[in-house]
Design a protein around this motif. Structure first.
Motif, PDB file in Angstrom:
ATOM      1  N   UNK A  50      14.407  -5.039  28.396  1.00 43.42           N
ATOM      2  CA  UNK A  50      14.722  -5.930  29.516  1.00 43.42           C
ATOM      3  C   UNK A  50      16.206  -6.300  29.603  1.00 43.42           C
ATOM      4  N   UNK A  51      16.874  -6.431  28.463  1.00 44.97           N
ATOM      5  CA  UNK A  51      18.305  -6.757  28.484  1.00 44.97           C
ATOM      6  C   UNK A  51      19.118  -5.608  29.068  1.00 44.97           C
ATOM      7  N   UNK A  52      18.642  -4.387  28.885  1.00 43.91           N
ATOM      8  CA  UNK A  52      19.350  -3.225  29.414  1.00 43.91           C
ATOM      9  C   UNK A  52      19.254  -3.134  30.928  1.00 43.91           C
ATOM     10  N   UNK A  53      18.225  -3.744  31.496  1.00 42.66           N
ATOM     11  CA  UNK A  53      18.022  -3.684  32.940  1.00 42.66           C
ATOM     12  C   UNK A  53      18.707  -4.819  33.687  1.00 42.66           C
ATOM     13  N   UNK A  54      19.296  -5.767  32.973  1.00 45.20           N
ATOM     14  CA  UNK A  54      19.923  -6.929  33.609  1.00 45.20           C
ATOM     15  C   UNK A  54      20.988  -6.538  34.636  1.00 45.20           C
ATOM     16  N   UNK A  55      21.825  -5.504  34.400  1.00 46.95           N
ATOM     17  CA  UNK A  55      22.811  -5.142  35.425  1.00 46.95           C
ATOM     18  C   UNK A  55      22.203  -4.682  36.746  1.00 46.95           C
ATOM     19  N   UNK A  56      20.890  -4.434  36.780  1.00 47.12           N
ATOM     20  CA  UNK A  56      20.247  -4.038  38.018  1.00 47.12           C
ATOM     21  C   UNK A  56      20.483  -2.594  38.407  1.00 47.12           C
TER      22      UNK A  56
ATOM     23  N   UNK B 234      19.288   5.071  31.862  1.00 48.92           N
ATOM     24  CA  UNK B 234      18.982   6.323  31.175  1.00 48.92           C
ATOM     25  C   UNK B 234      18.772   5.990  29.705  1.00 48.92           C
ATOM     26  N   UNK B 235      17.593   6.304  29.192  1.00 49.32           N
ATOM     27  CA  UNK B 235      17.291   6.052  27.779  1.00 49.32           C
ATOM     28  C   UNK B 235      17.806   7.215  26.951  1.00 49.32           C
ATOM     29  N   UNK B 236      18.527   6.903  25.897  1.00 45.04           N
ATOM     30  CA  UNK B 236      19.081   7.973  25.076  1.00 45.04           C
ATOM     31  C   UNK B 236      19.215   7.568  23.625  1.00 45.04           C
ATOM     32  N   UNK B 237      19.667   8.511  22.843  1.00 48.06           N
ATOM     33  CA  UNK B 237      19.893   8.248  21.436  1.00 48.06           C
ATOM     34  C   UNK B 237      20.148   9.539  20.704  1.00 48.06           C
ATOM     35  N   UNK B 238      20.552   9.391  19.447  1.00 50.58           N
ATOM     36  CA  UNK B 238      20.761  10.559  18.610  1.00 50.58           C
ATOM     37  C   UNK B 238      19.700  10.584  17.513  1.00 50.58           C
ATOM     38  N   UNK B 239      19.201  11.763  17.215  1.00 50.55           N
ATOM     39  CA  UNK B 239      18.242  11.979  16.142  1.00 50.55           C
ATOM     40  C   UNK B 239      17.019  11.074  16.294  1.00 50.55           C
ATOM     41  N   UNK B 240      16.771  10.173  15.333  1.00 47.53           N
ATOM     42  CA  UNK B 240      15.613   9.287  15.446  1.00 47.53           C
ATOM     43  C   UNK B 240      15.667   8.460  16.725  1.00 47.53           C
ATOM     44  N   UNK B 241      16.869   8.108  17.158  1.00 48.76           N
ATOM     45  CA  UNK B 241      17.021   7.366  18.408  1.00 48.76           C
ATOM     46  C   UNK B 241      16.596   8.176  19.617  1.00 48.76           C
ATOM     47  N   UNK B 242      16.813   9.493  19.555  1.00 49.82           N
ATOM     48  CA  UNK B 242      16.359  10.368  20.634  1.00 49.82           C
ATOM     49  C   UNK B 242      14.842  10.420  20.685  1.00 49.82           C
ATOM     50  N   UNK B 243      14.208  10.423  19.527  1.00 54.75           N
ATOM     51  CA  UNK B 243      12.747  10.421  19.482  1.00 54.75           C
ATOM     52  C   UNK B 243      12.191   9.136  20.098  1.00 54.75           C
ATOM     53  N   UNK B 244      12.801   8.010  19.766  1.00 49.81           N
ATOM     54  CA  UNK B 244      12.369   6.731  20.340  1.00 49.81           C
ATOM     55  C   UNK B 244      12.483   6.775  21.863  1.00 49.81           C
ATOM     56  N   UNK B 245      13.611   7.259  22.372  1.00 48.48           N
ATOM     57  CA  UNK B 245      13.818   7.328  23.818  1.00 48.48           C
ATOM     58  C   UNK B 245      12.760   8.195  24.486  1.00 48.48           C
ATOM     59  N   UNK B 246      12.432   9.333  23.880  1.00 53.95           N
ATOM     60  CA  UNK B 246      11.420  10.226  24.444  1.00 53.95           C
ATOM     61  C   UNK B 246      10.037   9.579  24.434  1.00 53.95           C
ATOM     62  N   UNK B 247       9.697   8.939  23.330  1.00 54.52           N
ATOM     63  CA  UNK B 247       8.347   8.373  23.196  1.00 54.52           C
ATOM     64  C   UNK B 247       8.083   7.226  24.162  1.00 54.52           C
ATOM     65  N   UNK B 248       9.119   6.497  24.546  1.00 59.35           N
ATOM     66  CA  UNK B 248       8.928   5.272  25.331  1.00 59.35           C
ATOM     67  C   UNK B 248       9.410   5.381  26.773  1.00 59.35           C
ATOM     68  N   UNK B 249      10.003   6.492  27.156  1.00 56.82           N
ATOM     69  CA  UNK B 249      10.649   6.605  28.470  1.00 56.82           C
ATOM     70  C   UNK B 249       9.697   6.342  29.622  1.00 56.82           C
ATOM     71  N   UNK B 250       8.527   6.955  29.572  1.00 58.26           N
ATOM     72  CA  UNK B 250       7.599   6.840  30.702  1.00 58.26           C
ATOM     73  C   UNK B 250       7.105   5.408  30.874  1.00 58.26           C
ATOM     74  N   UNK B 251       6.704   4.764  29.776  1.00 65.06           N
ATOM     75  CA  UNK B 251       6.154   3.415  29.896  1.00 65.06           C
ATOM     76  C   UNK B 251       7.199   2.401  30.317  1.00 65.06           C
ATOM     77  N   UNK B 252       8.461   2.634  29.941  1.00 65.09           N
ATOM     78  CA  UNK B 252       9.515   1.674  30.268  1.00 65.09           C
ATOM     79  C   UNK B 252      10.161   1.958  31.621  1.00 65.09           C
ATOM     80  N   UNK B 253       9.838   3.084  32.217  1.00 66.40           N
ATOM     81  CA  UNK B 253      10.422   3.423  33.506  1.00 66.40           C
ATOM     82  C   UNK B 253      11.858   3.893  33.422  1.00 66.40           C
TER      83      UNK B 253
END
Length: 217
Positions: A94-100, A104-123
């Motif tokens: 929610x804090x990432x969406x404050x600018x309106x 784009x969800x992203x990350x490196x390595x384990x962070x990339x996995x997190x972004x992929x796993x949660x992208x659809x549910x978070x929009x």
């Protein structure tokens, strides 16, 4: 939520169910997108690829938000289970969406996995996967391709040509884009004897990401 403001960036701490996370913002003057990028399991936002994107993209209309997971903020040395990483990411979203703006969800390595796993549910508007760990080194049978292929949003993978967690040619076909950074390892480091410099390798990365983000908008 606390916030400290600097001349070119600002940092805010965000409470999540996994503990307190931290976002360091690198704002664009006239932003059209937010790129939120998380770190890997073996390091933080000081990673060379994340820092290169934070330096390059704001000048092209992309605000970069580098995300530190709660375990890093707490000073722990080992990353928790994937489920806990996902909980932290969801909590700070929610804090990432404050600018309106589209995020784009992203990350490196384990962070990339997190972004992929949660992208659809978070929009998420799209997913940027840097050094996606397709499999543990030397264990190609332990594929994590389902996480990448199931992201449910436009996805770009940027992978080092000699990444032991998955070389570009090992990736399965799919709707995702794939950019190779020649000679680069999992941290996008290139050997001194490589025919391109470290700066050129990072320019390959930031240029490819910048063009892809331009196409998204």
């Amino acid at each position: 939520m606390s916030r400290t403001t600097g001349t070119t960036q600002k940092t805010e701490n965000v409470g999540t169910d996994a503990g307190e996370a931290r976002i360091t913002w690198f704002p664009a003057k006239a932003p059209r997108l937010v790129l939120a990028a998380g770190h890997g399991a073996g390091g933080g936002i000081e990673a060379r690829d994340l820092q290169a994107l934070a330096a390059a993209l704001p000048g092209h209309g992309v605000t970069v938000a580098l995300v530190e997971q709660p375990w890093r903020v707490a000073g722990k040395k080992l990353a928790p289970a994937p489920r806990t990483l996902d909980t932290g990411w969801r909590g700070l979203w929610p804090a990432l969406t404050v600018p309106g703006l589209p995020v784009v969800a992203g990350g490196r390595s384990a962070g990339a996995r997190v972004a992929c796993r949660t992208a659809a549910e978070l929009g998420a508007h799209a997913v940027l996967a840097l050094s996606f760990p397709l499999h543990p080194p030397g264990r190609p049978e332990k594929s994590r391709a389902d996480e990448l292929l199931g992201a449910g949003a436009p996805t770009l993978v940027v992978q080092g040509g000699r990444d032991p967690f998955g070389r570009p040619e090992e990736f399965p076909p799919g709707d995702h884009g794939l950019v190779e950074v020649p000679y680069a390892d999992h941290g996008f480091a290139v050997p001194k004897k490589a025919p391109l410099t470290q700066d050129q390798a990072l320019e390959t990365l930031t240029g490819a990401v910048g063009r892809w983000l331009e196409g998204l908008s």
